[in-house]
Design an enzyme around this catalytic site. Structure first.
Site, PDB file in Angstrom:
ATOM      1  N   GLY A  86      -8.864  -4.562   8.883  1.00  0.00           N
ATOM      2  CA  GLY A  86      -7.659  -4.972   8.980  1.00  0.00           C
ATOM      3  C   GLY A  86      -7.877  -5.683   7.805  1.00  0.00           C
ATOM      4  O   GLY A  86      -8.300  -5.497   6.688  1.00  0.00           O
ATOM      5  N   ARG A  89      -7.286  -9.696   3.148  1.00  0.00           N
ATOM      6  CA  ARG A  89      -7.015 -10.709   1.561  1.00  0.00           C
ATOM      7  C   ARG A  89      -4.982 -10.443   1.660  1.00  0.00           C
ATOM      8  O   ARG A  89      -5.306 -10.250   0.294  1.00  0.00           O
ATOM      9  CB  ARG A  89      -7.841 -10.651   0.365  1.00  0.00           C
ATOM     10  CG  ARG A  89      -8.012  -9.002   0.055  1.00  0.00           C
ATOM     11  CD  ARG A  89      -8.637  -8.536  -1.306  1.00  0.00           C
ATOM     12  NE  ARG A  89      -8.513  -6.947  -1.282  1.00  0.00           N
ATOM     13  CZ  ARG A  89      -8.593  -6.757  -2.887  1.00  0.00           C
ATOM     14  NH1 ARG A  89      -8.556  -7.639  -3.694  1.00  0.00           N
ATOM     15  NH2 ARG A  89      -8.993  -5.771  -3.149  1.00  0.00           N
ATOM     16  N   LYS A 109      -0.591  -9.613  -1.293  1.00  0.00           N
ATOM     17  CA  LYS A 109      -2.158  -8.856  -1.352  1.00  0.00           C
ATOM     18  C   LYS A 109      -2.973 -10.369  -1.977  1.00  0.00           C
ATOM     19  O   LYS A 109      -2.745  -9.967  -3.219  1.00  0.00           O
ATOM     20  CB  LYS A 109      -2.082  -7.795  -1.683  1.00  0.00           C
ATOM     21  CG  LYS A 109      -4.281  -6.421  -2.089  1.00  0.00           C
ATOM     22  CD  LYS A 109      -3.873  -5.418  -2.301  1.00  0.00           C
ATOM     23  CE  LYS A 109      -4.475  -5.138  -2.668  1.00  0.00           C
ATOM     24  NZ  LYS A 109      -4.741  -3.942  -2.667  1.00  0.00           N
ATOM     25  N   ARG A 172       3.457  -6.362  -2.789  1.00  0.00           N
ATOM     26  CA  ARG A 172       2.884  -4.762  -3.071  1.00  0.00           C
ATOM     27  C   ARG A 172       4.111  -4.749  -1.703  1.00  0.00           C
ATOM     28  O   ARG A 172       4.758  -5.544  -0.948  1.00  0.00           O
ATOM     29  CB  ARG A 172       1.957  -4.780  -1.740  1.00  0.00           C
ATOM     30  CG  ARG A 172       1.875  -3.074  -2.015  1.00  0.00           C
ATOM     31  CD  ARG A 172      -0.079  -2.522  -2.044  1.00  0.00           C
ATOM     32  NE  ARG A 172      -0.611  -2.851  -0.570  1.00  0.00           N
ATOM     33  CZ  ARG A 172      -1.346  -2.242  -0.854  1.00  0.00           C
ATOM     34  NH1 ARG A 172      -2.406  -1.806  -1.610  1.00  0.00           N
ATOM     35  NH2 ARG A 172      -2.398  -2.819   0.946  1.00  0.00           N
ATOM     36  N   ARG A 179      -1.545   2.734   9.044  1.00  0.00           N
ATOM     37  CA  ARG A 179      -2.879   3.896   7.886  1.00  0.00           C
ATOM     38  C   ARG A 179      -3.347   4.576   9.724  1.00  0.00           C
ATOM     39  O   ARG A 179      -3.166   4.572  10.992  1.00  0.00           O
ATOM     40  CB  ARG A 179      -4.017   2.953   7.420  1.00  0.00           C
ATOM     41  CG  ARG A 179      -3.105   2.040   6.455  1.00  0.00           C
ATOM     42  CD  ARG A 179      -4.217   0.374   6.778  1.00  0.00           C
ATOM     43  NE  ARG A 179      -3.449  -0.381   5.809  1.00  0.00           N
ATOM     44  CZ  ARG A 179      -3.904  -0.548   4.947  1.00  0.00           C
ATOM     45  NH1 ARG A 179      -4.514   0.103   4.749  1.00  0.00           N
ATOM     46  NH2 ARG A 179      -3.596  -2.224   3.656  1.00  0.00           N
ATOM     47  N   ASP A 248      -8.829   3.847   6.015  1.00  0.00           N
ATOM     48  CA  ASP A 248      -7.633   2.881   6.191  1.00  0.00           C
ATOM     49  C   ASP A 248      -7.356   2.830   4.577  1.00  0.00           C
ATOM     50  O   ASP A 248      -6.446   2.666   4.691  1.00  0.00           O
ATOM     51  CB  ASP A 248      -8.989   1.710   6.579  1.00  0.00           C
ATOM     52  CG  ASP A 248      -9.487   1.405   5.417  1.00  0.00           C
ATOM     53  OD1 ASP A 248     -10.898   2.788   5.711  1.00  0.00           O
ATOM     54  OD2 ASP A 248     -10.024   0.575   4.812  1.00  0.00           O
ATOM     55  N   ASP A 258      -3.269   1.504  -2.366  1.00  0.00           N
ATOM     56  CA  ASP A 258      -4.843   0.868  -2.520  1.00  0.00           C
ATOM     57  C   ASP A 258      -5.406   1.932  -3.235  1.00  0.00           C
ATOM     58  O   ASP A 258      -6.143   2.701  -3.490  1.00  0.00           O
ATOM     59  CB  ASP A 258      -5.443   0.893  -1.102  1.00  0.00           C
ATOM     60  CG  ASP A 258      -5.604  -0.546  -0.264  1.00  0.00           C
ATOM     61  OD1 ASP A 258      -4.755  -1.181  -0.431  1.00  0.00           O
ATOM     62  OD2 ASP A 258      -5.022   0.352   1.421  1.00  0.00           O
TER      63      ASP A 258
END
Length: 486
Positions: A86, A89, A109, A172, A179, A248, A258
């Site tokens: 999950g 942050r 983020k 972001r 995902r 993920d 990411d």
């Protein structure tokens, strides 16, 4: 400060997420604002720069229409399944609809602890925030599907890793933050109702063309597989190594997401690894297609309850879709490298030609980006000396074969070279430049970051003022490892 929010994910059942607001910070300060992206999203640049806009970008204010939440998901991390990860942050503020009609997630983020933080502090520090900003914008300029950064804001508070570091929040923008791990979360709980709801949501938002298919969930799986095949082929074509291809970190929408320990290769070699946590080379440059295939098989497993009236039929459908990945990837890969080599037609021996080039580059330590860029000028001539590093040996012999292959097509040499210059960037975010830039930013000097950002978002032109950014690192500048921001 208004955002045109329409929050479809927040309308899903509450077991999909946890509702909470970002944690305010002490001293917000705008570090970088992506004005072009703001305008694309229909946001007022002046308002974002104003105190009220900064408050939103730092997490100190929740704009009208937002429904902040932390998304639930699971994931395979380096092959090991973790049933609950999950957003530990990050906070999804909501989804906005741009003037084009496109829908985008707006996520903060580094916005503080959430119910998924486990032992983490929920914060980010400035170096990884600026890395994600820089690499995401470079990837966008290179034409690779990617999440993007709208803004980076300093928090005025320290973040503690090995030492105290300046805190920051990244805003972001993504077509989706769903995902493979989101599907795994509900599969692990045998929550078939939620799996169906999630699949229907993804179809409606990202793959509406499959809604009326005879088997829409199988068509969804096939569509996701197709996008991932294209994406990873594009990574390889620019020498990009994601570094942490966990499920993920695999977007259902087919975007690169990411940017932790990611990097671009200098000297070509398929076993290249930079990530400090990838001790076995699982996510090495040349392994990325195989890992994408593996990750997609995990997605197929989660969809089994939706793929057929019986277990046997569901497995057959899933296996057929997964077995198609190697062929789909190979086609995308060959197409990408044909463009890099100025080949407009597909010939059976092209895979061998490409493979022999890469083998010779690996054996000689040739620079991946500069080597392919040098071929752009070489394509203008049918003979004569080959440019460095192709002058002699295996690379020189390969140039002779390549020019013979070019001669089998009737393309105009100038048009071919121009096309190659749009497939082979002159500049990339080289690791030593990125690391030096981030170190300067942490020390308070943002000028190198701003200059490198200008350079890597204009990657196709041979500008004399960019020449130093094209140079490979000196031995003492070589970056051996890159690190995850957590």
């Amino acid at each position: 400060m208004t955002f045109p929010f329409d929050n479809s994910y927040a309308r899903l059942p509450e077991r999909f997420y946890r509702r909470l607001a970002p944690v305010p910070v002490a001293g917000p300060r705008l570090v970088a604002l992506n004005e072009a992206l703001a305008r694309q999203l229909g946001l007022a640049v002046e308002a974002l720069r104003a105190p009220a806009g900064l408050a939103v970008l730092a997490g100190n204010a929740v704009p009208e229409g937002a429904e902040p939440l932390a998304m639930a998901y699971a994931g395979h991390q380096f092959g090991a399944f973790v049933p609950q990860l999950g957003d530990g942050r990050a906070i999804l503020l909501g989804e906005l609809v741009a003037p084009s009609g496109e829908r985008f997630d707006v996520q903060l983020k580094g916005s503080g602890r959430t119910p998924f933080s486990r032992s983490g502090d929920g914060r980010a520090w400035l170096g990884p925030v600026l890395r994600e900003y820089l690499i995401g914008e470079a990837m966008h300029a290179l034409g690779v599907p990617t999440t993007r950064a709208l803004a980076a804001a300093a928090t005025g508070e320290p973040v503690y890793r090995e030492t105290a570091l300046p805190g920051a929040v990244l805003t972001r923008i993504a077509r989706s933050h769903v995902r493979i791990g989101t599907f795994e979360y509900f599969s692990a709980r045998d929550d078939r109702e939620a799996l169906g709801q999630l699949a229907d949501y993804v179809i409606a938002r990202h793959y509406p063309d499959v809604r009326d298919a005879e088997r829409p969930y199988q068509a969804l799986l096939e569509a996701v597989i197709g996008r991932q095949a294209e994406l990873v082929a594009q990574w390889l074509a620019v020498g990009f190594i994601h570094g942490v291809m966990n499920t993920d970190n695999t977007s259902i929408a087919g975007e690169t997401i990411d940017y932790g320990p990611c990097a671009f290769m200098d000297a070509y070699h398929p076993t290249t690894v930079f990530s400090s946590i990838d001790h076995q080379g699982r996510y090495a440059y040349g392994n990325q297609p195989r890992i994408a295939h593996w990750n997609l098989a995990r997605l197929a497993q989660t969809l089994l309850p939706l793929l057929g009236p019986s277990e046997a039929q569901a497995i057959e459908a899933a296996q057929a879709a997964i077995d198609a990945f190697p062929g789909r990837f190979e086609r995308a890969y060959l197409d990408a490298f044909r463009r890099k080599l100025g080949l407009f037609e597909a010939h059976e021996d092209d895979a061998d030609l490409i493979g022999r080039l890469l083998k010779a580059m690996a054996e000689t330590g040739a620079d991946f980006t500069n080597g392919f860029r040098a071929l752009c000028a070489a394509a203008l001539e049918t003979d004569g000396p080959a440019p460095a590093p192709f002058g002699d040996g295996a690379l020189g012999a390969w140039v002779v074969d390549w020019r013979a292959r070019l001669a089998r097509e009737a393309a105009n040499p100038a048009e071919r070279a121009a096309g190659m210059r749009r497939a082979n960037p002159a500049v990339i975010p080289r690791n030593h430049r990125v690391e030096a830039t981030l170190a300067a930013a942490v020390d308070g000097d943002l000028a190198p970051f701003e200059e490198l950002l200008r350079v890597v978002t204009d990657p196709w032109e041979d500008r004399p003022e960019y020449q130093r950014y094209r140079l490979p690192p000196e031995p003492h500048e070589v970056v051996q490892e890159t690190f995850c921001g957590t």
